[in-house]
Each structure stands twice: as C-alpha cells, then as structure tokens.
Write a protein that holds these residues in place. Sequence first.
Motif, PDB file in Angstrom:
ATOM      1  N   ALA A   1       0.840  -1.201   0.000  1.00 41.20           N
ATOM      2  CA  ALA A   1       0.000   0.000   0.000  1.00 41.20           C
ATOM      3  C   ALA A   1       0.875   1.250   0.000  1.00 41.20           C
ATOM      4  O   ALA A   1       0.602   2.212  -0.731  1.00 41.20           O
ATOM      5  CB  ALA A   1      -0.942  -0.013   1.206  1.00 41.20           C
ATOM      6  N   ARG A   2       1.914   1.252   0.791  1.00 42.46           N
ATOM      7  CA  ARG A   2       2.828   2.396   0.847  1.00 42.46           C
ATOM      8  C   ARG A   2       3.469   2.628  -0.521  1.00 42.46           C
ATOM      9  O   ARG A   2       3.540   3.760  -1.003  1.00 42.46           O
ATOM     10  CB  ARG A   2       3.893   2.155   1.922  1.00 42.46           C
TER      11      ARG A   2
ATOM     12  N   LEU B   1      -7.121   5.214  -2.212  1.00 39.05           N
ATOM     13  CA  LEU B   1      -6.378   4.015  -2.618  1.00 39.05           C
ATOM     14  C   LEU B   1      -6.010   3.175  -1.403  1.00 39.05           C
ATOM     15  O   LEU B   1      -6.151   1.950  -1.416  1.00 39.05           O
ATOM     16  CB  LEU B   1      -5.125   4.407  -3.401  1.00 39.05           C
ATOM     17  N   THR B   2      -5.546   3.812  -0.351  1.00 42.11           N
ATOM     18  CA  THR B   2      -5.181   3.098   0.868  1.00 42.11           C
ATOM     19  C   THR B   2      -6.372   2.308   1.408  1.00 42.11           C
ATOM     20  O   THR B   2      -6.225   1.149   1.812  1.00 42.11           O
ATOM     21  CB  THR B   2      -4.673   4.080   1.939  1.00 42.11           C
TER      22      THR B   2
ATOM     23  N   ALA C   1      -6.622  -1.712   1.699  1.00 43.80           N
ATOM     24  CA  ALA C   1      -6.909  -2.309   3.018  1.00 43.80           C
ATOM     25  C   ALA C   1      -8.083  -3.276   2.925  1.00 43.80           C
ATOM     26  O   ALA C   1      -8.080  -4.332   3.565  1.00 43.80           O
ATOM     27  CB  ALA C   1      -7.193  -1.210   4.041  1.00 43.80           C
ATOM     28  N   ASN C   2      -9.081  -2.941   2.119  1.00 47.02           N
ATOM     29  CA  ASN C   2     -10.214  -3.856   1.939  1.00 47.02           C
ATOM     30  C   ASN C   2      -9.772  -5.165   1.294  1.00 47.02           C
ATOM     31  O   ASN C   2     -10.259  -6.236   1.650  1.00 47.02           O
ATOM     32  CB  ASN C   2     -11.318  -3.202   1.114  1.00 47.02           C
ATOM     33  N   VAL C   3      -8.853  -5.088   0.341  1.00 42.43           N
ATOM     34  CA  VAL C   3      -8.325  -6.309  -0.279  1.00 42.43           C
ATOM     35  C   VAL C   3      -7.618  -7.151   0.777  1.00 42.43           C
ATOM     36  O   VAL C   3      -7.843  -8.357   0.884  1.00 42.43           O
ATOM     37  CB  VAL C   3      -7.378  -5.984  -1.452  1.00 42.43           C
TER      38      VAL C   3
ATOM     39  N   VAL D   1     -16.812   4.454   3.403  1.00 43.25           N
ATOM     40  CA  VAL D   1     -17.337   5.750   3.831  1.00 43.25           C
ATOM     41  C   VAL D   1     -16.271   6.821   3.588  1.00 43.25           C
ATOM     42  O   VAL D   1     -16.566   7.917   3.109  1.00 43.25           O
ATOM     43  CB  VAL D   1     -17.769   5.703   5.313  1.00 43.25           C
ATOM     44  N   ILE D   2     -15.019   6.482   3.882  1.00 42.10           N
ATOM     45  CA  ILE D   2     -13.912   7.415   3.637  1.00 42.10           C
ATOM     46  C   ILE D   2     -13.733   7.638   2.139  1.00 42.10           C
ATOM     47  O   ILE D   2     -13.572   8.777   1.691  1.00 42.10           O
ATOM     48  CB  ILE D   2     -12.610   6.898   4.288  1.00 42.10           C
TER      49      ILE D   2
END
Length: 120
Positions: A6-7, A33-34, A38-40, A88-89
């Motif tokens: 992710a980073r 994107l983060t 994170a969901n993945v 939501v974000i």
Amino acid sequence: MGAHSARHLRRVLRLYLVRSGLAGVADAAELALTELVANVVRHVPGRRCRVCFLLQPGGVRVEVADGCPELPVAAGADPLGEGGRGLVIVAAVADRWGVTPYADGRGKTVWFECVGEAAP
C-alpha cells in the motif's frame, strides 16, 4: 498484498499525479487508494489484486480489481470499532466511486475518481 505494498502504491500514485499536473488531488486519491487496498487485505482470499491509474481530463480514475465475487458495501461503522469505515472514507474524499462486478461473477473492480484542476 500488505502494508508495504500500500505504501509503495501510494508513492507511485502521488508521483504519477504530480508529474501529470494533478498534485491537487493526490492527498484524496492516496487516502482512497489506501482504503481500497486495506479492503483487499482484509476481505479478499489470497490478498491479490490489480491496480490501475487512469488519467482523465482534470483528474484520475483508480481501479482496484480482485477475484473475490463478494461486493463491498459501505456500512455504518461502530463508532468504537476498528473497521468498517473504508468505503465511507472513499465516498467522502472521492468525487465518484463504485463497484463493477465481472460479467462471469468471479470478481469485481472497485473504482474511484478524483477531479481537480490540472496545473498549467
């Protein structure tokens, strides 16, 4: 896929946007994107996905595709819980977002778009 991935993806996206004159949408796009990555990590067996950045007039579309047929749902999170806020974000920081299931039912693409004014 993990935190280091992710980073790395955030850095690549920011560089891509800055070099394309779209630094103004970089913060929002990185955050969205983060959340999708994170969901993945949390919900996709094997944590495998494909990420695509697509420039559009005045903005960017980011797509995160995976092979899990379960569709994400933006749900009200427990205010004291540790999760449940990702979509939501995404909805709060992106101009548009959505989910496109694969025609064969074997996965989906979750996408968002951030629009801003391109630098001259």
